[in-house]
Design a protein around this motif. Structure first.
Motif, PDB file in Angstrom:
ATOM      1  N   SER A 100       0.662  -0.919  -0.133  1.00 13.86           N
ATOM      2  CA  SER A 100       0.050  -0.048  -0.023  1.00 13.86           C
ATOM      3  C   SER A 100       0.840   1.170   0.029  1.00 13.86           C
ATOM      4  O   SER A 100       0.914   2.310  -0.805  1.00 13.86           O
ATOM      5  N   SER A 115      -7.397   1.990  -3.231  1.00 10.94           N
ATOM      6  CA  SER A 115      -8.039   0.861  -3.167  1.00 10.94           C
ATOM      7  C   SER A 115      -9.682   0.442  -4.141  1.00 10.94           C
ATOM      8  O   SER A 115     -10.219  -0.342  -4.359  1.00 10.94           O
ATOM      9  N   GLU A 127      -4.967  -6.388  -3.217  1.00 10.60           N
ATOM     10  CA  GLU A 127      -4.024  -7.498  -2.954  1.00 10.60           C
ATOM     11  C   GLU A 127      -3.884  -8.807  -2.725  1.00 10.60           C
ATOM     12  O   GLU A 127      -2.465  -9.023  -3.412  1.00 10.60           O
ATOM     13  N   TYR A 130      -2.174  -8.946  -6.543  1.00  8.45           N
ATOM     14  CA  TYR A 130      -0.669  -9.342  -6.277  1.00  8.45           C
ATOM     15  C   TYR A 130      -0.266 -10.110  -5.896  1.00  8.45           C
ATOM     16  O   TYR A 130       0.664 -10.886  -6.297  1.00  8.45           O
TER      17      TYR A 130
END
Length: 194
Positions: A100, A115, A127, A130
């Motif tokens: 972040s 986000s 997330e 990723y």
């Protein structure tokens, strides 16, 4: 006699995820007589040319599996994806801070804004995206057979090989050993990960 001065045009391109994409698109632009000023992942700057409009560029990109990014939200999401890919390719630079903080700093936007935009448009969190990227990288490293599982975990900044193993199984439904022993590996291209 006056010479007409060419103006630079900057576009963002979706699905441009690797150096081969950069080379390929640079060649495609040159084939149609466009002068590329600069080209990086997800971004092309070229000199405008008479008779070449947005529809032409859009057609050139789409016939080759790319997409012209038009909406602000879509632009930000592409920048997030590119930053995540770059973070995995250059983990040393990204390891000094969490994802972040890395994205906020790189894209100069508050992470909560990034986000929300990403999740709304892509239907997945940054997330999770990723993690999916990292798992595809793990698959690649397993196929290359240069590193053992512990070395793969270490190279991708996992706290332990068991953490990587659990995450791999959670995402793929199989262990890393099972994946390694497959006759046909199931890999996704980076532009297909969401």
């Amino acid at each position: 006699m006056f010479l007409k001065r060419s103006m630079k045009k900057k576009i963002l391109v979706k699905n441009m995820v690797c150096n081969r994409c950069i080379t390929f698109l640079e060649q495609e632009f040159k084939k149609v007589g466009l002068v590329v000023v600069s080209i990086t992942l997800g971004e092309i700057v070229f000199l405008e040319k008479e008779g070449v409009d947005e529809a032409f560029i859009e057609s050139l990109l789409s016939k080759n599996g790319f997409e012209l990014v038009k909406e602000v939200g879509m632009m930000v999401n592409e920048q997030v994806k590119i930053a995540c890919i770059e973070a995995i390719d250059n983990l040393e630079a990204a390891t000094e801070e969490n994802l972040s903080a890395y994205l906020s700093k790189k894209l100069k936007k508050d992470y909560s804004v990034l986000s929300k935009m990403f999740s709304k448009q892509e239907g997945i969190t940054i997330e999770r995206y990723y993690i999916n990227l990292k798992i595809e990288k793990v698959k690649e490293l397993i196929q290359l057979q240069r590193l053992n599982f512990s070395e793969i975990a270490y190279s991708l900044n996992y706290k332990s090989s068991s953490h990587l193993a659990a995450q791999f199984k959670s995402v793929t439904g199989m262990s890393m050993s099972e994946y390694k022993n497959l006759q046909q590996w199931d890999r996704k291209s980076l532009d297909q990960i969401v």
